[in-house]
Design a protein around this motif. Structure first.
Motif, PDB file in Angstrom:
ATOM      1  N   ALA A  89     -77.156 -78.745-104.424  1.00 29.96           N
ATOM      2  CA  ALA A  89     -78.006 -78.567-106.170  1.00 29.96           C
ATOM      3  C   ALA A  89     -77.190 -79.297-106.600  1.00 29.96           C
ATOM      4  N   LYS A  90     -75.536 -78.957-105.803  1.00 33.44           N
ATOM      5  CA  LYS A  90     -74.615 -80.749-107.073  1.00 33.44           C
ATOM      6  C   LYS A  90     -74.290 -81.890-106.164  1.00 33.44           C
ATOM      7  N   PRO A  91     -73.953 -82.991-106.601  1.00 32.53           N
ATOM      8  CA  PRO A  91     -73.655 -83.895-106.272  1.00 32.53           C
ATOM      9  C   PRO A  91     -72.462 -84.293-105.441  1.00 32.53           C
ATOM     10  N   ILE A  92     -72.460 -84.777-104.599  1.00 28.87           N
ATOM     11  CA  ILE A  92     -71.053 -85.105-103.401  1.00 28.87           C
ATOM     12  C   ILE A  92     -70.547 -86.053-103.617  1.00 28.87           C
ATOM     13  N   ILE A  93     -69.142 -86.063-104.147  1.00 31.44           N
ATOM     14  CA  ILE A  93     -68.499 -86.945-105.093  1.00 31.44           C
ATOM     15  C   ILE A  93     -67.463 -87.572-103.713  1.00 31.44           C
ATOM     16  N   SER A  94     -67.553 -88.485-103.869  1.00 34.85           N
ATOM     17  CA  SER A  94     -66.511 -89.325-102.780  1.00 34.85           C
ATOM     18  C   SER A  94     -65.683 -90.462-103.470  1.00 34.85           C
ATOM     19  N   TYR A  95     -64.784 -91.469-103.012  1.00 40.13           N
ATOM     20  CA  TYR A  95     -64.294 -92.266-103.070  1.00 40.13           C
ATOM     21  C   TYR A  95     -64.920 -93.887-101.887  1.00 40.13           C
ATOM     22  N   LYS A  96     -64.859 -94.518-102.703  1.00 38.63           N
ATOM     23  CA  LYS A  96     -64.897 -95.870-101.550  1.00 38.63           C
ATOM     24  C   LYS A  96     -63.969 -96.066-100.249  1.00 38.63           C
ATOM     25  N   GLY A  97     -64.721 -96.222 -99.727  1.00 39.73           N
ATOM     26  CA  GLY A  97     -63.671 -96.253 -98.207  1.00 39.73           C
ATOM     27  C   GLY A  97     -63.595 -95.159 -97.451  1.00 39.73           C
ATOM     28  N   ASP A  98     -64.413 -93.731 -98.144  1.00 37.61           N
ATOM     29  CA  ASP A  98     -64.737 -92.497 -97.227  1.00 37.61           C
ATOM     30  C   ASP A  98     -65.277 -92.736 -96.868  1.00 37.61           C
ATOM     31  N   LYS A 152     -67.079 -95.606 -94.381  1.00 40.06           N
ATOM     32  CA  LYS A 152     -66.973 -96.539 -95.376  1.00 40.06           C
ATOM     33  C   LYS A 152     -67.805 -97.099 -96.681  1.00 40.06           C
ATOM     34  N   VAL A 153     -67.486 -96.006 -97.743  1.00 42.83           N
ATOM     35  CA  VAL A 153     -69.116 -95.840 -98.480  1.00 42.83           C
ATOM     36  C   VAL A 153     -68.581 -96.849 -99.118  1.00 42.83           C
ATOM     37  N   THR A 154     -69.753 -97.560 -99.933  1.00 42.59           N
ATOM     38  CA  THR A 154     -69.125 -98.551-101.110  1.00 42.59           C
ATOM     39  C   THR A 154     -69.340 -97.551-101.762  1.00 42.59           C
ATOM     40  N   LYS A 155     -70.238 -98.540-103.277  1.00 37.79           N
ATOM     41  CA  LYS A 155     -70.339 -98.548-104.642  1.00 37.79           C
ATOM     42  C   LYS A 155     -72.546 -98.069-104.783  1.00 37.79           C
ATOM     43  N   GLU A 156     -72.881 -99.102-103.530  1.00 35.74           N
ATOM     44  CA  GLU A 156     -73.902 -98.972-103.034  1.00 35.74           C
ATOM     45  C   GLU A 156     -74.561 -97.930-102.572  1.00 35.74           C
ATOM     46  N   ASP A 157     -73.506 -97.113-101.592  1.00 36.29           N
ATOM     47  CA  ASP A 157     -74.664 -96.169-101.509  1.00 36.29           C
ATOM     48  C   ASP A 157     -74.439 -95.128-102.237  1.00 36.29           C
ATOM     49  N   ASP A 158     -73.790 -95.857-103.506  1.00 34.99           N
ATOM     50  CA  ASP A 158     -74.291 -94.264-104.457  1.00 34.99           C
ATOM     51  C   ASP A 158     -75.786 -93.883-104.533  1.00 34.99           C
ATOM     52  N   GLY A 159     -76.323 -92.420-104.908  1.00 35.89           N
ATOM     53  CA  GLY A 159     -77.827 -92.745-105.105  1.00 35.89           C
ATOM     54  C   GLY A 159     -78.022 -91.503-105.052  1.00 35.89           C
ATOM     55  N   LEU A 160     -79.893 -91.269-104.519  1.00 31.70           N
ATOM     56  CA  LEU A 160     -80.305 -89.675-103.895  1.00 31.70           C
ATOM     57  C   LEU A 160     -80.240 -90.492-102.581  1.00 31.70           C
ATOM     58  N   SER A 172     -91.052 -81.187 -94.799  1.00 36.22           N
ATOM     59  CA  SER A 172     -90.783 -80.355 -95.984  1.00 36.22           C
ATOM     60  C   SER A 172     -88.979 -81.062 -96.306  1.00 36.22           C
ATOM     61  N   ARG A 173     -88.352 -80.895 -97.200  1.00 40.26           N
ATOM     62  CA  ARG A 173     -87.733 -82.339 -97.827  1.00 40.26           C
ATOM     63  C   ARG A 173     -86.626 -81.509 -98.634  1.00 40.26           C
ATOM     64  N   GLY A 174     -85.208 -81.788 -98.075  1.00 37.89           N
ATOM     65  CA  GLY A 174     -83.714 -81.715 -99.264  1.00 37.89           C
ATOM     66  C   GLY A 174     -83.991 -82.173 -99.425  1.00 37.89           C
ATOM     67  N   ARG A 175     -82.694 -82.237-101.100  1.00 36.55           N
ATOM     68  CA  ARG A 175     -82.703 -83.478-101.375  1.00 36.55           C
ATOM     69  C   ARG A 175     -81.398 -83.402-101.521  1.00 36.55           C
ATOM     70  N   GLN A 176     -79.968 -84.576-101.274  1.00 41.37           N
ATOM     71  CA  GLN A 176     -78.990 -84.166-101.454  1.00 41.37           C
ATOM     72  C   GLN A 176     -78.550 -85.595-102.414  1.00 41.37           C
ATOM     73  N   GLU A 177     -77.426 -85.534-103.099  1.00 42.34           N
ATOM     74  CA  GLU A 177     -76.931 -86.937-104.051  1.00 42.34           C
ATOM     75  C   GLU A 177     -75.866 -87.182-103.927  1.00 42.34           C
ATOM     76  N   LEU A 178     -75.602 -88.335-103.624  1.00 44.72           N
ATOM     77  CA  LEU A 178     -74.173 -89.455-103.325  1.00 44.72           C
ATOM     78  C   LEU A 178     -73.862 -89.737-104.405  1.00 44.72           C
ATOM     79  N   ARG A 179     -72.318 -89.510-105.261  1.00 47.24           N
ATOM     80  CA  ARG A 179     -71.561 -90.816-106.395  1.00 47.24           C
ATOM     81  C   ARG A 179     -69.786 -90.517-105.374  1.00 47.24           C
ATOM     82  N   VAL A 180     -70.109 -92.698-105.612  1.00 48.38           N
ATOM     83  CA  VAL A 180     -68.994 -92.666-104.767  1.00 48.38           C
ATOM     84  C   VAL A 180     -68.573 -93.508-106.430  1.00 48.38           C
ATOM     85  N   LEU A 181     -67.037 -93.393-105.870  1.00 42.55           N
ATOM     86  CA  LEU A 181     -66.023 -93.261-107.458  1.00 42.55           C
ATOM     87  C   LEU A 181     -64.688 -94.673-107.170  1.00 42.55           C
TER      88      LEU A 181
END
Length: 215
Positions: A89-98, A152-160, A172-181
């Motif tokens: 339900a909540k976004p996954i928060i990560s940082y560039k390069g993680d 090695k996430v980048t800002k381009e990986d940010d999204g649904l 059936s589908r499950g939703r995930q959201e990634l926010r790259v900071l």
């Protein structure tokens, strides 16, 4: 309303039952799926039943039993659906390069297969071997759980992102959201405070110099 979970082809009975003390006497009973009226209704005392063989996804959906009297009308709805997939339900928060790991789970029912998708604007992209194999790694640690690892996430990986489980009677589908900071994001409040302190110290310094010159 009642939700009925089905994942494999099966025969099923749906029944509408009228309480004996109901004010609705001798109703006219109709079974429908959408706007289509269904036949082959079996009636026993105050109960109207339909029997069906659910062999594919085209027979899934909502079925409605309508009991209509002279002055009253009652209805019951049955939703035939595949199991819901647990996402986050909540976004996954990560940082560039993680490295980020997303997971989806099907409780009690085992999918035939799993597929991961990423959303790029209005486009849905399947994550498979055609994408960067060293960046996206999909693993199935157990039949009911799937993991997507992004290196090695980048800002381009940010999204649904969506995980899709395929069953015999549908998907059936499950939703995930990634926010790259950026690593600078958590430091911004601190840097703002430091900047304010520097400005204050500088003003005090120049004020003291100016005061000494006057004296």
């Amino acid at each position: 309303e009642r939700n009925i979970i089905l994942v494999n082809a099966t025969g099923i009975e749906l029944s509408c039952k009228l309480d004996r003390d109901s004010l609705l006497k001798n109703p006219q009973v109709t079974w429908k799926r959408g706007n289509v009226t269904l036949s082959h209704i079996r009636k026993t005392e105050n109960t109207w039943t339909i029997q069906m063989n659910i062999t594919d996804s085209s027979k899934m959906g909502s079925y409605c039993c309508i009991l209509k009297g002279e002055k009253e009308e009652m209805s019951a709805v049955f939703h035939l659906q595949v199991v819901k997939i647990e996402g986050k339900a909540k976004p996954i928060i990560s940082y560039k390069g993680d490295t980020v790991v997303m997971s989806c789970k099907s409780v009690d029912y085992t999918p035939m297969s799993w597929t991961w998708y990423m959303i790029n604007g209005s486009e849905q992209i399947a994550i498979n071997d055609s994408l960067k194999a060293d960046k996206y790694v999909i693993s199935r640690l157990s039949p009911n759980v799937t993991h997507l690892r992004i290196h090695k996430v980048t800002k381009e990986d940010d999204g649904l992102y969506w995980c899709e489980a395929a069953f015999e009677l549908g998907t059936s589908r499950g939703r995930q959201e990634l926010r790259v900071l950026s690593y600078l994001v958590p430091l911004k409040p601190f840097l703002a405070i430091v900047a304010e302190v520097v400005i204050v110290v500088t003003l005090v310094f120049f004020y003291e110099i100016h005061s000494k010159k006057k004296s």
